[in-house]
Design an enzyme around this catalytic site. Sequence first.
Site, PDB file in Angstrom:
ATOM      1  N   LYS A  86      49.982   8.734  46.671  1.00  0.00           N
ATOM      2  CA  LYS A  86      49.670   8.374  48.057  1.00  0.00           C
ATOM      3  C   LYS A  86      48.334   7.633  48.199  1.00  0.00           C
ATOM      4  O   LYS A  86      48.266   6.448  47.895  1.00  0.00           O
ATOM      5  CB  LYS A  86      49.782   9.612  48.946  1.00  0.00           C
ATOM      6  CG  LYS A  86      51.251  10.130  48.913  1.00  0.00           C
ATOM      7  CD  LYS A  86      51.634  11.176  49.909  1.00  0.00           C
ATOM      8  CE  LYS A  86      53.146  11.382  49.850  1.00  0.00           C
ATOM      9  NZ  LYS A  86      53.599  12.728  49.635  1.00  0.00           N
TER      10      LYS A  86
ATOM     11  N   TYR B 138      56.777  20.952  48.158  1.00  0.00           N
ATOM     12  CA  TYR B 138      57.530  19.822  47.630  1.00  0.00           C
ATOM     13  C   TYR B 138      56.716  19.149  46.539  1.00  0.00           C
ATOM     14  O   TYR B 138      55.528  18.898  46.714  1.00  0.00           O
ATOM     15  CB  TYR B 138      57.824  18.817  48.750  1.00  0.00           C
ATOM     16  CG  TYR B 138      58.573  17.571  48.312  1.00  0.00           C
ATOM     17  CD1 TYR B 138      59.894  17.662  47.880  1.00  0.00           C
ATOM     18  CD2 TYR B 138      57.967  16.319  48.331  1.00  0.00           C
ATOM     19  CE1 TYR B 138      60.590  16.521  47.478  1.00  0.00           C
ATOM     20  CE2 TYR B 138      58.656  15.176  47.937  1.00  0.00           C
ATOM     21  CZ  TYR B 138      59.968  15.279  47.517  1.00  0.00           C
ATOM     22  OH  TYR B 138      60.659  14.153  47.124  1.00  0.00           O
TER      23      TYR B 138
ATOM     24  N   ASP C 129      49.135  20.258  42.939  1.00  0.00           N
ATOM     25  CA  ASP C 129      49.786  19.027  43.362  1.00  0.00           C
ATOM     26  C   ASP C 129      49.008  18.494  44.561  1.00  0.00           C
ATOM     27  O   ASP C 129      49.212  18.926  45.696  1.00  0.00           O
ATOM     28  CB  ASP C 129      51.252  19.282  43.701  1.00  0.00           C
ATOM     29  CG  ASP C 129      51.977  17.994  44.069  1.00  0.00           C
ATOM     30  OD1 ASP C 129      51.299  16.950  44.178  1.00  0.00           O
ATOM     31  OD2 ASP C 129      53.212  18.038  44.249  1.00  0.00           O
TER      32      ASP C 129
END
Length: 452
Positions: free
Chosen positions: A292, A169, A264
């Site tokens: 995050k 994702y 990522d």
Amino acid sequence: MNVIRVSFSSLIPHPYLETGWNTFQVNIYESETLFDRARKVLVGGVNSPVRAFHAVGGTPRFIKHAKGCMLTDVDGLNYIDYIGSWGPMILGHAHPDVLNALKNAADNGTSYGAPCEAEIELAEEIIHRMPSIEKIRFVNSGTEATMSAVRLARAATGRDVIVKFAGCYHGHADSFLIQAGSGIATFGLPDSPGVTSGSARDTRIARFNDFSSVEAVFNNEKDRIAAVIVEPVAGNMGVVPTEDGFLEGLREICTHNGTLLIFDEVMTGFRVSKGGAQELFGVNPDITTLGKIIGGGLPVGAYGGRADLMSMIAPEGPVYQAGTLSGNPLAMAAGFKTLQLLNEDAYDNLEISSRRLEEGLNQAISETGTTAVVQRIGSMLTLFFSSNPVRNMDDAVNADHERFGRFFNAMLDRGVHLPPSGYEAWFISLTHGEEVIDRTISAVKDIILNVP
Ligand SMILES: *Cc1c(COP(=O)(O)O)cnc(C)c1O
């Protein structure tokens, strides 16, 4: 008049409801009342799909406050938290030093739309930890970071095609919403409507941990591939570590073909080690995306890489990318303080607690003879109800997700809040001490024995 929802099914002791003459012991869920109210004004009652519990059933708990590793919901019930806001809360919730940094920042105003020193501090700290990054640009989410990184890769190579892996994702930008892991898997959508065939046309899908599937894509059209983007440890199909040589292989094939390699690290960045997955595996990407943890619980994202590449971005170069709130002083302050507290000792301690949880879970599995595997890298872990190790998205899909739903709800009843889907990572923070971990393991054992 308020409708009071009553449930007799829960095992948790609840407040008494006075109903005129009689007093019944019943469960009044303020969370249910709020969920009903939320669904009238918010899509699905939530602002990000997995929070709605569709994958596991039941009512999402509305959180009143969080401290350390504990969540307290609006009914006053406490839960050991393994969501950790999906990764950022590595220090635990409401860390006093982070709160102080935030308060000090807020006293000076919440946004300027002009540069401030906090942006430099966080950039320097990230670059110090991740030497593959020479220059960085802050944005407001991981989605923005990956979307911008791909734009940069396309501009730098003059090519259109990107390669991603099934189950990885990278946020919800159009070109990534193809076999994109947890949220999508949970909802059984192969793709999202609204993504044009034009956007999907330039995305190729390879199999995670299967280098030959990458070679096959390169054999077909190596002169058209701008970038390969990968989660260097997959966290969005549950935790699936990359196997030996896989990242090295990607590095080599990209270098050989003039393709950029994008890691990522929105989830793994400063989660799996002091320098992220790239330090752990000793493989450097051309571009890294972050999010995050680097916002310490505030909305943030970033992308960075070699200076020559990053110089293509406006205002140094022609690739346009901007943001009203980018480099927001509150997010910068929370992120910088969080990274400052993540020293070697912190990672050692995270490893000790995480290993304790992993070993306890494995012991529970072997003692009860149940069918499950635990996969962990650092302080991210997933328990799959699978008979074999999960190496890719196909394996993740084949795990028993109905059983996970029952397991999840039984854990919730016993005061442990796991991520509400079997395709997610559980996050351990520095505040998950021995007692809390042992309590989690006892709950797991009890459920395996009593909830089929
Ligand atoms: C969470 C995540 C994203 C998306 O970040 P948002 O801030 O939710 O947009 C992208 N990539 C990875 C690997 C993630 O874990």
